[in-house]
Design a protein around this motif. Structure first.
Motif, PDB file in Angstrom:
ATOM      1  N   GLY B 148      -1.675  -1.170   1.941  1.00 41.32           N
ATOM      2  CA  GLY B 148      -0.422  -0.696   1.360  1.00 41.32           C
ATOM      3  C   GLY B 148      -0.624   0.298   0.226  1.00 41.32           C
ATOM      4  O   GLY B 148       0.320   0.554  -0.536  1.00 41.32           O
ATOM      5  N   TYR B 149      -1.832   0.873   0.118  1.00 35.98           N
ATOM      6  CA  TYR B 149      -2.103   1.758  -1.032  1.00 35.98           C
ATOM      7  C   TYR B 149      -1.125   2.930  -1.118  1.00 35.98           C
ATOM      8  O   TYR B 149      -0.544   3.208  -2.166  1.00 35.98           O
ATOM      9  N   ARG B 150      -0.934   3.630   0.018  1.00 39.44           N
ATOM     10  CA  ARG B 150      -0.025   4.783  -0.028  1.00 39.44           C
ATOM     11  C   ARG B 150       1.397   4.335  -0.399  1.00 39.44           C
ATOM     12  O   ARG B 150       2.062   4.945  -1.228  1.00 39.44           O
ATOM     13  N   GLN B 151       1.810   3.226   0.197  1.00 36.55           N
ATOM     14  CA  GLN B 151       3.155   2.721  -0.095  1.00 36.55           C
ATOM     15  C   GLN B 151       3.272   2.308  -1.566  1.00 36.55           C
ATOM     16  O   GLN B 151       4.301   2.557  -2.213  1.00 36.55           O
ATOM     17  N   ALA B 202      -6.627  11.850  -8.904  1.00 35.15           N
ATOM     18  CA  ALA B 202      -6.996  11.205  -7.640  1.00 35.15           C
ATOM     19  C   ALA B 202      -5.768  10.688  -6.885  1.00 35.15           C
ATOM     20  O   ALA B 202      -5.543  11.043  -5.730  1.00 35.15           O
ATOM     21  N   HIS B 203      -4.969   9.852  -7.564  1.00 35.73           N
ATOM     22  CA  HIS B 203      -3.849   9.203  -6.863  1.00 35.73           C
ATOM     23  C   HIS B 203      -2.764  10.203  -6.452  1.00 35.73           C
ATOM     24  O   HIS B 203      -2.146  10.041  -5.411  1.00 35.73           O
ATOM     25  N   LEU B 206      -5.007  14.687  -5.452  1.00 37.61           N
ATOM     26  CA  LEU B 206      -5.889  14.615  -4.284  1.00 37.61           C
ATOM     27  C   LEU B 206      -5.175  13.981  -3.092  1.00 37.61           C
ATOM     28  O   LEU B 206      -5.236  14.477  -1.967  1.00 37.61           O
ATOM     29  N   GLN B 207      -4.487  12.876  -3.348  1.00 38.40           N
ATOM     30  CA  GLN B 207      -3.808  12.195  -2.243  1.00 38.40           C
ATOM     31  C   GLN B 207      -2.741  13.095  -1.605  1.00 38.40           C
ATOM     32  O   GLN B 207      -2.623  13.173  -0.390  1.00 38.40           O
ATOM     33  N   LEU B 210      -4.574  15.752   0.480  1.00 46.37           N
ATOM     34  CA  LEU B 210      -5.173  15.224   1.711  1.00 46.37           C
ATOM     35  C   LEU B 210      -4.101  14.862   2.733  1.00 46.37           C
ATOM     36  O   LEU B 210      -4.283  15.060   3.930  1.00 46.37           O
ATOM     37  N   GLN B 211      -2.980  14.337   2.244  1.00 45.12           N
ATOM     38  CA  GLN B 211      -1.912  13.976   3.185  1.00 45.12           C
ATOM     39  C   GLN B 211      -1.379  15.210   3.900  1.00 45.12           C
ATOM     40  O   GLN B 211      -0.990  15.151   5.060  1.00 45.12           O
ATOM     41  N   ASN B 235     -10.489  -1.575  -7.095  1.00 43.51           N
ATOM     42  CA  ASN B 235      -9.398  -0.604  -6.957  1.00 43.51           C
ATOM     43  C   ASN B 235      -8.069  -1.212  -7.404  1.00 43.51           C
ATOM     44  O   ASN B 235      -7.280  -0.566  -8.091  1.00 43.51           O
ATOM     45  N   SER B 238      -8.113  -1.615 -11.209  1.00 44.73           N
ATOM     46  CA  SER B 238      -7.967  -0.310 -11.860  1.00 44.73           C
ATOM     47  C   SER B 238      -6.502   0.123 -11.822  1.00 44.73           C
ATOM     48  O   SER B 238      -5.949   0.612 -12.812  1.00 44.73           O
TER      49      SER B 238
END
Lengths: 73, 459
Positions: B148-151, B202-203, B206-207, B210-211, B235, B238
């Motif tokens: 569920g990281y993206r969510q 990063a979150h 970068l995300q 990349l998406q 993770n 953090s």
């Protein structure tokens, strides 16, 4: 207690790896997003390195202090 | 009513509402995961710690007509009010984010993980968040990533970052985009300085990139990425500390937050108003009170002290709302303040416009408080007085209405540039409009400026 350097390097570099077969649980119903998975791997490495540095911080700081003192002289 | 209209995503089971009771089915795809979560004791422990809602297995026959394929049927306690993340305060969204991660870390201890990270899986009891979706808990497989990281980023982290780093309220954007704020969109809105933070880089940056630039080759690689359990836990930890460190911006410190400390009332006037409101509550002993324009929650707290079961507050000002949530949190009150412009309340929307219910559809107050608000609606927003009284009386069977006359300094301020607005706005008209729609049980002048309180009830 300080873990051996082997444990630490396993923690950092072994924490993320590419396997031959993907892990897809049958209960997975959400698309986790391919790009988001790559970001997780990147963050895992960075956070792993940071955790290692924290683990060894008490060894690094006396060294830095000595270096700072000699610098002041 | 059959399946809850919002419960369609996960094939593992659905929520059904029958005779005001809340049931959850477990179907074949969820069976093994549910049994493991139950038999490991995780569900019972999480529920006992207050992080997860209670759930009792009941006879499957209760839903025989609704879902013959159900292998298990659980009954959950009914919550006093369903709220959605786009109405939460900054502090509430942050608390819900931390709960989601804490529950995930707990689950990993039992070799379980969460299949998603939807903010709609969290509800509030007062200011305390509680996780409601049993079927999010699934078996953990070695090497599994944070599913569920993206969510989590879209529904928790990004809205919090938007408000914290730019001062723009997340609620209107979130309300227009129910699945949250995408990383690429947020990256476009963040100032350069904010992007220098490595975790934002990063979150978000970068995300987002990349998406947008995914191709078949990268997708194949991503499918094979595995994280060790330690890396997954790192993770999550953090993210937890990053989210916990986010604070509302200085721009959300508004004059309304200080309102109750400024001198619109003398001490005597204040206690007369508190007594009036308290007496109405003590006589009605309402299960649910709605406090419209609750500000920092002073009268919500009084209502609770005098016997109200729970108070739902509505407040458009972000600073006052944050102060109200802090009050509820610090004093552990059964008080949930929500972000709401009452002239444009949250509508029914989502799939078939039935997925997330509007404010009117969730109406459940026994008593409604409308204190120091009507002048904002009628003089400030030019709403017709008779319609405002209609609406107010339709909200709950009983209530308290405070009339603020045009001569009152706060009302006079609203009339500075439009002195001729609402010519019918006076005490006699309000009394007759209210009297035509409800029984006026009590009336009292509470300030020297002529503010009047009415207690009324529908016949």
């Amino acid at each position: 207690m300080v873990p051996s350097s082997r444990v630490v390097s396993a923690l950092v570099f072994g924490s993320v790896f590419i396997a031959l077969t993907p892990v897809v649980a049958e209960a997975q119903y959400l698309d986790p997003g391919a790009g988001s998975i790559i970001v997780q791997a990147v963050i895992a490495v960075v956070v792993g390195v940071a955790a290692t540095v924290r683990l060894y911080w008490h060894r690094i700081t006396p060294f830095l202090q000595r270096w700072k003192k000699s610098d002041e002289r | 009513m059959p399946r809850d209209p919002a419960s369609y995503r996960d094939p593992a089971g659905h929520v059904h509402v029958v005779d005001e009771r809340i049931y959850r089915t477990v179907r074949a795809p969820g069976r093994e995961h549910y049994e493991r979560a139950r038999d490991s004791g995780f569900l019972a422990r999480a529920s006992a710690s207050g992080r997860l809602i209670g759930g009792q297995e009941v006879d499957r026959d209760v839903l025989r007509g609704e879902d013959p394929e159900a292998l298990y049927v659980l009954e959950h306690p009914r919550l006093p009010f369903i709220s959605y993340p786009y109405c939460w305060s900054f502090g509430a969204l942050r608390a819900a984010a931390r709960l989601t991660i804490d529950l995930h870390l707990d689950a990993l201890e039992s070799d379980l993980t969460l299949s998603d990270a939807s903010a709609y899986n969290v509800q509030f009891q007062g200011a305390r968040p509680i996780f409601i979706d049993y079927l999010s808990v699934i078996r953990y497989e070695d090497g599994q990533v944070w599913l569920g990281y993206r969510q989590f980023c879209e529904q928790f982290l990004n809205p919090l970052l938007l408000t914290s780093k730019t001062g723009i309220a997340f609620q209107p954007w979130y309300r227009g985009s129910l699945e949250g704020i995408g990383s690429a969109d947020l990256a476009a809105a963040l100032p350069f300085r904010a992007k220098l933070h490595p975790l934002v880089a990063a979150h978000v940056v970068l995300q987002g990139r990349l998406q947008q630039s995914m191709n078949a080759e990268r997708t194949t690689t991503a499918k094979k990425v595995r994280l060790s359990k330690t890396a997954l836990q790192n993770n999550l930890r953090s993210m937890r500390s990053f989210v916990a460190g986010l604070t509302p911006p200085a721009s959300q410190q508004s004059p309304w937050q200080q309102y109750e400390h400024t001198a619109h009332y003398t001490a005597d006037e204040r206690s007369a108003k508190a007594r009036f409101v308290g007496d109405v509550i003590a006589a009605a002993m309402p299960r649910v009170v709605w406090d419209l324009g609750c500000n920092s929650g002073e009268y919500s707290e009084i209502a609770l002290q005098r016997g109200a079961g729970t108070v739902i507050g509505f407040e458009p000002d972000a600073g006052a709302l944050n102060a109200a949530f802090e009050r509820a949190s610090a004093k552990e009150l059964s008080f949930l303040p929500l972000s709401m412009d009452l002239t444009n309340p949250s509508p029914s929307m989502g799939w078939r416009q039935r997925e997330r219910l509007g404010m009117a559809e969730r109406r459940n107050a026994d008593v409604v408080l409308c204190l120091a608000l009507i002048h904002h609606l009628v003089l400030g927003r030019n709403l017709p007085l008779d319609e405002v009284v209609d609406w107010l009386v339709s909200l709950a069977p009983a209530g308290v209405l405070e009339f603020v006359p045009k001569e009152d300094p706060m009302a006079a301020q609203l009339l500075t540039w439009k002195p001729n607005v609402a010519p019918d706005y006076d005490l006699a008209t309000i009394r007759s409009l209210l009297g035509a729609r409800a029984r006026i049980d009590r009336e009292e002048v509470v300030t020297s400026s002529g503010r009047v309180l009415f207690a009324y009830s529908r016949p």
